[in-house]
Motif scaffolding. Structure first.
Motif, PDB file in Angstrom:
ATOM      1  N   GLN A  82       0.720  -1.159  -0.073  1.00  0.00           N
ATOM      2  CA  GLN A  82      -0.151  -0.099   0.212  1.00  0.00           C
ATOM      3  C   GLN A  82       0.772   1.171   0.111  1.00  0.00           C
ATOM      4  O   GLN A  82       0.679   2.145  -0.713  1.00  0.00           O
ATOM      5  CB  GLN A  82      -0.799  -0.010   1.172  1.00  0.00           C
ATOM      6  CG  GLN A  82      -2.097   1.243   1.172  1.00  0.00           C
ATOM      7  CD  GLN A  82      -2.970   1.095   2.281  1.00  0.00           C
ATOM      8  OE1 GLN A  82      -3.098   0.100   2.900  1.00  0.00           O
ATOM      9  NE2 GLN A  82      -3.581   2.176   2.677  1.00  0.00           N
ATOM     10  N   HIS A  83       1.894   1.282   0.568  1.00  0.00           N
ATOM     11  CA  HIS A  83       2.884   2.457   0.896  1.00  0.00           C
ATOM     12  C   HIS A  83       3.888   2.315  -0.173  1.00  0.00           C
ATOM     13  O   HIS A  83       4.703   3.276  -0.132  1.00  0.00           O
ATOM     14  CB  HIS A  83       3.168   2.670   2.204  1.00  0.00           C
ATOM     15  CG  HIS A  83       2.077   3.070   3.244  1.00  0.00           C
ATOM     16  ND1 HIS A  83       1.263   4.045   2.958  1.00  0.00           N
ATOM     17  CD2 HIS A  83       1.574   2.201   4.128  1.00  0.00           C
ATOM     18  CE1 HIS A  83       0.334   4.141   4.126  1.00  0.00           C
ATOM     19  NE2 HIS A  83       0.716   2.978   4.728  1.00  0.00           N
ATOM     20  N   ALA A  84       4.260   1.196  -0.757  1.00  0.00           N
ATOM     21  CA  ALA A  84       5.499   1.156  -1.788  1.00  0.00           C
ATOM     22  C   ALA A  84       5.264   0.687  -2.765  1.00  0.00           C
ATOM     23  O   ALA A  84       6.084   0.176  -3.930  1.00  0.00           O
ATOM     24  CB  ALA A  84       6.476   0.382  -0.787  1.00  0.00           C
ATOM     25  N   GLY A  85       4.007   0.589  -3.570  1.00  0.00           N
ATOM     26  CA  GLY A  85       3.949   0.297  -4.771  1.00  0.00           C
ATOM     27  C   GLY A  85       3.616  -1.259  -5.091  1.00  0.00           C
ATOM     28  O   GLY A  85       3.770  -2.083  -4.423  1.00  0.00           O
ATOM     29  N   ASP A 141       5.968  -0.599 -10.415  1.00  0.00           N
ATOM     30  CA  ASP A 141       5.419   0.485 -10.910  1.00  0.00           C
ATOM     31  C   ASP A 141       5.997   1.591 -10.449  1.00  0.00           C
ATOM     32  O   ASP A 141       6.954   1.494  -9.783  1.00  0.00           O
ATOM     33  CB  ASP A 141       3.781   0.404 -10.398  1.00  0.00           C
ATOM     34  CG  ASP A 141       3.605   0.462  -9.044  1.00  0.00           C
ATOM     35  OD1 ASP A 141       4.686   0.687  -8.499  1.00  0.00           O
ATOM     36  OD2 ASP A 141       2.507   0.491  -8.219  1.00  0.00           O
ATOM     37  N   GLU A 142       5.660   2.955 -10.872  1.00  0.00           N
ATOM     38  CA  GLU A 142       6.356   4.074 -10.457  1.00  0.00           C
ATOM     39  C   GLU A 142       6.610   4.256  -9.122  1.00  0.00           C
ATOM     40  O   GLU A 142       7.414   4.716  -8.500  1.00  0.00           O
ATOM     41  CB  GLU A 142       5.736   5.444 -11.393  1.00  0.00           C
ATOM     42  CG  GLU A 142       6.378   6.740 -10.897  1.00  0.00           C
ATOM     43  CD  GLU A 142       5.767   7.745 -11.601  1.00  0.00           C
ATOM     44  OE1 GLU A 142       6.181   8.910 -11.266  1.00  0.00           O
ATOM     45  OE2 GLU A 142       4.939   7.731 -12.632  1.00  0.00           O
ATOM     46  N   LYS A 143       5.244   3.995  -8.512  1.00  0.00           N
ATOM     47  CA  LYS A 143       5.408   4.107  -6.713  1.00  0.00           C
ATOM     48  C   LYS A 143       6.441   3.400  -6.372  1.00  0.00           C
ATOM     49  O   LYS A 143       7.240   3.783  -5.288  1.00  0.00           O
ATOM     50  CB  LYS A 143       4.069   3.737  -6.398  1.00  0.00           C
ATOM     51  CG  LYS A 143       3.829   3.871  -4.889  1.00  0.00           C
ATOM     52  CD  LYS A 143       2.521   3.809  -4.458  1.00  0.00           C
ATOM     53  CE  LYS A 143       2.312   4.190  -2.819  1.00  0.00           C
ATOM     54  NZ  LYS A 143       0.850   3.761  -2.618  1.00  0.00           N
ATOM     55  N   PHE A 144       6.559   2.081  -6.561  1.00  0.00           N
ATOM     56  CA  PHE A 144       7.691   0.935  -6.322  1.00  0.00           C
ATOM     57  C   PHE A 144       8.969   1.604  -6.387  1.00  0.00           C
ATOM     58  O   PHE A 144       9.845   1.636  -5.441  1.00  0.00           O
ATOM     59  CB  PHE A 144       7.444  -0.185  -6.618  1.00  0.00           C
ATOM     60  CG  PHE A 144       8.613  -1.212  -6.363  1.00  0.00           C
ATOM     61  CD1 PHE A 144       8.641  -1.748  -5.131  1.00  0.00           C
ATOM     62  CD2 PHE A 144       9.679  -1.249  -7.365  1.00  0.00           C
ATOM     63  CE1 PHE A 144       9.418  -2.682  -4.977  1.00  0.00           C
ATOM     64  CE2 PHE A 144      10.775  -2.228  -6.962  1.00  0.00           C
ATOM     65  CZ  PHE A 144      10.768  -2.917  -5.720  1.00  0.00           C
ATOM     66  N   ARG A 201      10.016   4.738  -7.150  1.00  0.00           N
ATOM     67  CA  ARG A 201      10.286   6.038  -6.224  1.00  0.00           C
ATOM     68  C   ARG A 201      10.330   5.795  -4.987  1.00  0.00           C
ATOM     69  O   ARG A 201      11.515   6.136  -4.132  1.00  0.00           O
ATOM     70  CB  ARG A 201       9.383   7.004  -6.694  1.00  0.00           C
ATOM     71  CG  ARG A 201       9.304   7.641  -7.955  1.00  0.00           C
ATOM     72  CD  ARG A 201       8.407   8.683  -8.102  1.00  0.00           C
ATOM     73  NE  ARG A 201       8.211   9.357  -9.334  1.00  0.00           N
ATOM     74  CZ  ARG A 201       9.330  10.101 -10.179  1.00  0.00           C
ATOM     75  NH1 ARG A 201      10.410  10.423  -9.252  1.00  0.00           N
ATOM     76  NH2 ARG A 201       8.929  10.558 -10.994  1.00  0.00           N
ATOM     77  N   ALA A 202       9.790   4.630  -4.379  1.00  0.00           N
ATOM     78  CA  ALA A 202      10.000   4.331  -2.748  1.00  0.00           C
ATOM     79  C   ALA A 202      11.405   3.518  -2.737  1.00  0.00           C
ATOM     80  O   ALA A 202      11.976   3.787  -1.535  1.00  0.00           O
ATOM     81  CB  ALA A 202       8.891   3.186  -2.445  1.00  0.00           C
ATOM     82  N   LYS A 261      10.052   2.436 -16.694  1.00  0.00           N
ATOM     83  CA  LYS A 261       8.815   2.334 -16.706  1.00  0.00           C
ATOM     84  C   LYS A 261       8.178   1.291 -17.635  1.00  0.00           C
ATOM     85  O   LYS A 261       8.395   1.314 -18.717  1.00  0.00           O
ATOM     86  CB  LYS A 261       7.974   3.723 -17.361  1.00  0.00           C
ATOM     87  CG  LYS A 261       6.520   4.013 -17.056  1.00  0.00           C
ATOM     88  CD  LYS A 261       6.289   5.460 -17.246  1.00  0.00           C
ATOM     89  CE  LYS A 261       6.610   5.999 -18.569  1.00  0.00           C
ATOM     90  NZ  LYS A 261       6.300   7.373 -18.526  1.00  0.00           N
TER      91      LYS A 261
END
Length: 270
Positions: A106-109, A125-128, A130-131, A153
């Motif tokens: 939830q907080h890391a993609g 994914d992008e969220k993962f 960047r985290a 990406k």
């Protein structure tokens, strides 16, 4: 209590690692009654209870043995991530250290992974990404992070050998490790009890409860075929979670992604 809460530890360890239903609830086998020669109506007989007379710890021991003998399975489930969110897993794995599946944090993609022994492919994914960059020792600038995300990406990345070796040493995606973490119940373990049997999608299941204060681990065990544990749920504590185990002994598809979908890691070093 000896070896208490190993099942909860197994679920938490697998999902919290983040670098990771029984064979599909088919109809339960039944026996046909012999036809009465004096009547046209068949007389059905009740299938024999595979666990007749067995206690909760005895059934638990059979389930653990069956799990340790399995060559592969699929794990799906969710649990808290320790940061107020959840982490979900859908991963097929085998005893050779190979696996394929998806982890959603939830907080890391979200990350997809294909691991064939020491060869590992990952797609986040992008969220993962960047985290991951933010959690690294060398923090990139915003421009560097944007450039990295643009390159990776929608692409798979083949993990370098050093990282792959480290992941392998941690027994990631190893079915043997999961089986070992499920606990070592003995026939004298009074905290493990048998509840009322249930039937789901035509499959007969024994239900076992393992209690520790107000925390309860519930295990559903197949009564037909091999006594595989098909669901493990932990409630009543600070680490609730649930795992479903399916696709026992089915080969894990570790076919690598198409070459044109794999990022050239040399581009990331420029």
């Amino acid at each position: 209590m000896k070896h208490r809460n190993h099942r909860r530890a197994a679920a938490a360890a697998l999902m919290a690692a983040s670098v990771i239903s029984i064979a599909s609830c088919g109809p339960a086998a039944t026996d046909s009654g012999a036809t009465n020669t004096r009547s046209a109506s068949p007389s059905p007989t009740k299938p024999k209870d595979a666990f007749d007379g067995l206690t909760g710890p005895q059934i638990s021991a059979k389930a653990k043995t069956a799990l340790k003998d399995a060559t592969s399975l699929r794990v799906t489930g969710d649990a808290p991530d320790g940061r107020g969110g959840t982490i979900s897993i859908d991963m097929a794995m085998d005893t050779k250290g190979s696996c394929r599946g998806t982890i959603v944090q939830q907080h890391a993609g979200t990350i997809e992974m294909i691991k064939h022994r020491s060869t590992v492919f990952m797609k986040g994914d992008e969220k993962f990404w960047r985290a991951s960059l933010a959690a690294g020792k060398k923090k990139p600038t915003a421009r560097q992070a944007d450039a990295f995300v643009e390159i990776v990406k929608g692409r798979w990345m083949k993990v370098d050998k050093k990282t792959a070796r480290a992941m392998t040493r941690k027994d990631m995606c190893d079915l043997g490790t999961l089986a070992d973490k499920l606990g070592d119940d003995s026939a004298t373990d009074t905290t493990t009890t048998r509840g009322a049997d249930v039937t789901r999608a035509g499959q007969a299941l024994a239900v076992i409860y393992d209690r520790d204060g107000n925390e309860v681990t519930t295990i559903h065990v197949a009564k037909t075929g091999k006594p595989y544990p098909v669901e493990i749920t932990h409630t009543g504590g600070t680490e609730p979670g649930s795992l479903k185990l399916t696709d026992f002994d089915k080969p894990v598809d570790t076919t690598p992604p198409p070459a044109d979908q794999v990022i050239d890691t040399n581009k990331l070093r420029r």
